[in-house]
Design a protein around this motif. Structure first.
Motif, PDB file in Angstrom:
ATOM      1  N   ASN A   1       0.819  -1.635   0.009  1.00 32.87           N
ATOM      2  CA  ASN A   1      -0.408  -0.061  -0.235  1.00 32.87           C
ATOM      3  C   ASN A   1       1.112   1.076  -0.034  1.00 32.87           C
ATOM      4  O   ASN A   1       0.656   2.258  -0.574  1.00 32.87           O
TER       5      ASN A   1
ATOM      6  N   MET B   1      -0.358  -7.419  -3.168  1.00 30.47           N
ATOM      7  CA  MET B   1      -0.652  -7.026  -4.394  1.00 30.47           C
ATOM      8  C   MET B   1      -0.325  -7.869  -5.612  1.00 30.47           C
ATOM      9  O   MET B   1       0.483  -7.660  -6.005  1.00 30.47           O
TER      10      MET B   1
ATOM     11  N   VAL C   1      -8.725   1.425  -4.756  1.00 29.94           N
ATOM     12  CA  VAL C   1      -8.570  -0.003  -4.257  1.00 29.94           C
ATOM     13  C   VAL C   1      -9.442  -1.262  -4.521  1.00 29.94           C
ATOM     14  O   VAL C   1      -9.767  -1.138  -3.954  1.00 29.94           O
TER      15      VAL C   1
ATOM     16  N   TYR D   1      -6.551  -0.157   4.671  1.00 32.26           N
ATOM     17  CA  TYR D   1      -5.334  -0.183   3.467  1.00 32.26           C
ATOM     18  C   TYR D   1      -4.835   1.413   3.880  1.00 32.26           C
ATOM     19  O   TYR D   1      -3.760   1.306   3.647  1.00 32.26           O
TER      20      TYR D   1
ATOM     21  N   THR E   1      -9.067  -1.914 -12.128  1.00 32.52           N
ATOM     22  CA  THR E   1      -9.819  -2.783 -10.963  1.00 32.52           C
ATOM     23  C   THR E   1     -11.098  -2.528 -10.606  1.00 32.52           C
ATOM     24  O   THR E   1     -12.036  -1.680 -11.191  1.00 32.52           O
TER      25      THR E   1
END
Length: 301
Positions: free
Chosen positions: A105, A184, A120, A131, A191
């Motif tokens: 992050n 990640m 995200v 996050y 996304t």
């Protein structure tokens, strides 16, 4: 394998013909961002829906500042549950091959610039899925000036985050735990946020009703259509108060006479001054063709 890969980002956004950041991310102009801050979510939604983009909105969020509009360019990230071999490979690759520091992050937030919004997908994880907290939200504020974050997952330190007034954060839930057991797998890649799809460089419009992701190649068109709707509404309110037209006349397709009345008002009334960068030739031409029974042009709201 690369995080934030310029060639991939350019390939993902071929319809954008304007300026780009060094990493290939579309750079919608500051002027368009400024104008989008003045439109409503519904005004942005209409042009996208009419052009075949029905999966750009998600409304199922908690919001740090519920009455504060957020606009910025998307920086995206996708995370998955931790699998040790994948996790170690990607974390080591980022540290050793790309010179990144800290956890996943932090890599994303370290890449932010002015007017960015972090978007995200953390697979709706809240417990050990926070996050950002107070520190990283402060970093977002410092880097983006007036951006923020859209997190399909959690945040922590809500009382601290709420004190940061120049950004906004849309999130799924709160938890006191720190982020853990996530990896990640993509940065500045497509996304999914609930029902919506976001690409790097999309214009993010966050409102009290939720978030809409505007593809960069449609951003200026969207704001122009929204501004035209606003300008026509102002005129309609004026004429309705004067009793010159009925609501049926204002709400129906306008004929040439009504358009000519509108354009006279538009070019002279102070209430229309902020909209005078707009042009109306296509709409007036359509009205004339309609009265003659000819085909209309593709002017869609």
């Amino acid at each position: 394998m690369k995080f934030d890969h310029p060639e991939d980002i350019v390939r993902l956004t071929p319809l954008w013909k304007g300026e780009r950041f060094a990493n290939g991310r579309p750079k919608v102009s500051e002027d368009v961002l400024r104008r989008i801050r003045k439109i409503t979510l519904e005004e942005a939604w209409g042009p996208l829906w009419n052009r075949g983009y029905p999966f750009q909105f998600e409304g199922d969020f908690k919001i740090v500042h519920p009455n504060q509009v957020m606009v910025g360019r998307a920086v995206t990230a996708v995370l998955v549950p931790k699998r040790p071999d994948l996790h170690d490979t990607l974390l080591n690759y980022g540290h050793e091959q790309e010179g990144r520091r800290g956890f996943f992050n932090q890599w994303v937030i370290d890449a932010l610039v002015e007017d960015d919004v972090v978007v995200v997908d953390m697979f709706d994880k809240v417990h050990m899925g926070t996050y950002v907290g107070g520190n990283l939200s402060t970093a977002i504020s410092t880097r983006t000036k007036r951006g923020g974050a859209v997190i399909w997952g959690g945040i922590r330190d809500n009382q601290q985050v709420a004190q940061i007034e120049n950004i906004n954060i849309f999130y799924r839930g709160s938890d006191p735990t720190a982020i853990a057991d996530v990896t990640m797998v993509g940065m500045n890649v497509p996304t999914r946020i609930g029902r919506a799809v976001c690409l790097p460089g999309d214009v993010v419009l966050g409102t009290p009703a939720g978030v809409i992701f505007i593809p960069p190649h449609l951003a200026e068109l969207t704001v122009v259509q929204a501004e035209k709707s606003q300008a026509r509404d102002v005129f309609g309110f004026v004429r309705l108060k004067e009793g010159r037209y009925s609501t049926a006349q204002i709400d129906a397709a306008w004929g040439v006479a009504l358009w000519e009345d509108y354009l006279q008002w538009f070019n002279s009334d102070e209430a229309a001054a902020e909209y005078r960068h707009l042009t109306w030739e296509a709409e007036l031409a359509d009205a004339r063709r309609n009265e003659r029974g000819g085909p209309q042009s593709d002017v869609r709201l």
